[in-house]
Enzyme design. Sequence first.
Site, PDB file in Angstrom:
ATOM      1  N   ASP A 122      41.925  25.642  32.955  1.00  0.00           N
ATOM      2  CA  ASP A 122      42.620  26.134  34.009  1.00  0.00           C
ATOM      3  C   ASP A 122      43.960  25.276  34.502  1.00  0.00           C
ATOM      4  O   ASP A 122      45.127  25.962  35.021  1.00  0.00           O
ATOM      5  CB  ASP A 122      42.127  27.144  34.097  1.00  0.00           C
ATOM      6  CG  ASP A 122      41.330  26.958  34.951  1.00  0.00           C
ATOM      7  OD1 ASP A 122      40.907  25.808  36.231  1.00  0.00           O
ATOM      8  OD2 ASP A 122      39.819  27.939  35.359  1.00  0.00           O
TER       9      ASP A 122
ATOM     10  N   LYS B  73      46.436  30.840  29.328  1.00  0.00           N
ATOM     11  CA  LYS B  73      46.387  31.832  30.168  1.00  0.00           C
ATOM     12  C   LYS B  73      48.008  31.528  30.576  1.00  0.00           C
ATOM     13  O   LYS B  73      48.116  31.970  31.911  1.00  0.00           O
ATOM     14  CB  LYS B  73      45.087  30.030  30.939  1.00  0.00           C
ATOM     15  CG  LYS B  73      44.025  30.582  30.241  1.00  0.00           C
ATOM     16  CD  LYS B  73      42.712  30.088  31.458  1.00  0.00           C
ATOM     17  CE  LYS B  73      41.688  30.100  30.199  1.00  0.00           C
ATOM     18  NZ  LYS B  73      40.543  29.330  30.995  1.00  0.00           N
TER      19      LYS B  73
ATOM     20  N   THR C  56      39.950  34.824  30.567  1.00  0.00           N
ATOM     21  CA  THR C  56      39.163  34.231  29.562  1.00  0.00           C
ATOM     22  C   THR C  56      38.917  33.866  27.950  1.00  0.00           C
ATOM     23  O   THR C  56      39.889  34.806  27.436  1.00  0.00           O
ATOM     24  CB  THR C  56      37.305  35.725  29.808  1.00  0.00           C
ATOM     25  OG1 THR C  56      36.403  34.740  29.080  1.00  0.00           O
ATOM     26  CG2 THR C  56      37.248  36.661  29.263  1.00  0.00           C
ATOM     27  N   GLY C  57      38.295  33.245  27.602  1.00  0.00           N
ATOM     28  CA  GLY C  57      38.366  32.843  26.673  1.00  0.00           C
ATOM     29  C   GLY C  57      37.016  33.631  25.090  1.00  0.00           C
ATOM     30  O   GLY C  57      37.756  33.574  23.967  1.00  0.00           O
TER      31      GLY C  57
ATOM     32  N   ASP D 249      38.799  33.317  36.813  1.00  0.00           N
ATOM     33  CA  ASP D 249      39.016  32.298  35.314  1.00  0.00           C
ATOM     34  C   ASP D 249      37.163  33.116  35.823  1.00  0.00           C
ATOM     35  O   ASP D 249      37.046  33.324  36.143  1.00  0.00           O
ATOM     36  CB  ASP D 249      38.568  31.342  35.343  1.00  0.00           C
ATOM     37  CG  ASP D 249      38.532  30.723  34.209  1.00  0.00           C
ATOM     38  OD1 ASP D 249      38.761  30.944  33.107  1.00  0.00           O
ATOM     39  OD2 ASP D 249      37.299  29.713  33.762  1.00  0.00           O
TER      40      ASP D 249
END
Length: 690
Positions: A587, A565, A537-538, A389
């Site tokens: 996550d 994810k 990643t967002g 992440d």
Amino acid sequence: MHEHDSHGEAAHSNSEDMQMIHQHHEHHGHEEEHSAHHEKMKHSADHGDHHRMMMEDFKKRFYVSTLLTIPILILSPAIQTFLGFRVEFAGSLYILFLLSSAVYFYGGYPFLKGIFDELRRRQPGMMTLIAVAISVAYFYSSAVVFGLKGKFFFWELATLIDIMLLGHYIEMRSVLGASRALEELVKIMPSEAHLLKDGEIVEVKVENLKPGDKVLVKPGEKIPVDGIVVEGESFVNEAMLTGESKPVAKKPGDTVIGGAINGEGSLVVEVEKTGKDTYLNQVIELVRQAQESKSRTQDLANRAALLLTVIALTVGSVTLAIWLAYIADFAFAIERAVTVMVITCPHALGLAIPLVVAVSTSLAAKSGLLIRDRQAFERAKDLQAVIFDKTGTLTEGRFGVTDIVGFNHSEDELLQIAASLEARSEHPIAAAIVEEAEKRGFGLTEVEEFRAIPGKGVEGIVNGRRYMVVSPGYIRELGIKTDESVEKLKQQGKTVVFILKNGEVSGVIALADRIRPESREAISKLKAIGIKCMMLTGDNRFVAKWVAEELGLDDYFAEVLPHEKAEKVKEVQQKYVTAMVGDGVNDAPALAQADVGIAIGAGTDVAVETADIVLVRNDPRDVAAIVELSRKTYSKMKQNLLWATGYNAFAIPLAAGVLYSAGILLSPAVGAILMSLSTVIVAINARLLR
């Protein structure tokens, strides 16, 4: 594997399989010494004490049996013939029988008791083989004393028991190091604390503290509980607990861990967690669970050990029958059968894995790598891809200055001017610029006529000139065009602020989520051992691309929503054995989906349910450390299993007498020495894991 005392199952500081080490004894009663919330923490210490008591018992039985063996040797006709002397008097044979009986029942007690324990559990093993061997030798020899034709094995019986007792004592000493790590963790905790009550300092037992109490921690003392600093500043050494090598600065508002060592300052700490909720107790519980959990490799080794016991008993019986048919010498045939049973070592097979597991889980815990699922830890050796992440894992999750571009000012001048103007602002961008200036050792210049421009920036007079630090939106409003270097920074997804002097652009400062200094080393280490490194990643694709290029990642997935994810992890799993590394909060589904879920930066909250492995520190290099430890652990397991299997495959036929025609014949005593050595070698090899 034991008869348990009042401490019950929780008393185990290491694997159930580790109990094979000392399954021939009952627990001795322990006094309950602490209140219930402190009890679990002491269990592992009690178990270690129990282990030491058993060691002492073996040592005592060895000394007594060895003393009794001296007259047995003197009175044995075979020894007298070998050494060329004669000691014979009326009743000497019966004295020999009585002395041998004492050695058999007193020295052989752990093994005789062990056979009943093993048969009751329907798991014949080491104790069964030894008990059968010494019983056959004892009862056959006793029958010879009272009239049966043949020769007796009293001196062989006595030396065999002596060697077995000594071998088990040495083995238990070797093994104790594996289970000692938990005891060391328990010993870290102080037993008393300085409670601040009504303005006075009261000495109290740690177990009597409750959340909300305030305790004084003097310089050099151990912090008694998990809590929050309310007064004072100091550096605290957490190396034994989290593996953090440097002392950590603590000030009011910071959390501290019970067991850490305070530096030169005094601290007042408000108690936050006690008993089973403390960091140290959670670590101890996680390590205990990991050591007690089974894995496929362990199940295979256990079945092999059981099978080996059956093979030894069968080969012993067949050896007896064949030699009786071949040379019709019952004494010789008995000696061969006994040697087969004592040379066989299911113990080495049974201990091959739990010993390595005990060492590796303890080693990991001391470095802040907490293994919750042993099977997942074993899978880590096969990892082909690791997905990180981004925010808070590869990056610090906060703004930092990445670039400074000056058009008619030097970088240092621009930074100092911008920091001087931003010093009065609370905005994260302002804080990052001021922090960068402080890091470079720049002092702030006095600002006159300071004014905040709402939503756009700040302005003021520095060194007699009017400067502004403003957003790109304000630059667009002014109709100022920016050059290529600024556009390139924007394309990397960085946040850009402009410094204007008297209405003209003097330079820009670019900021982004700061990449952790350790991330580069972590990625290069993982790639060096053949693992592909990816990122989820967002964040937008520009930021993701910049981070991926900076770190040399193999792939990245940008603009991924939290609920997507796990799907991305599943996609990667179609090609590779995959680990997911994240904070364990947003996550969690992705961690659960991965072959190995790793929660990073857990700090004192180590009970991350969805993670297989919990990393206390926010250091991506620990991911590489876990993979390396998993591979080393598996290598040690293989070495131990190979040794244990190879030893038995070689030793059993030799003991049965296959090389008799070549003049090679092992006595039961030599068989016992070889058996003891094989187990000690397995124990020492496990402890070489680093």
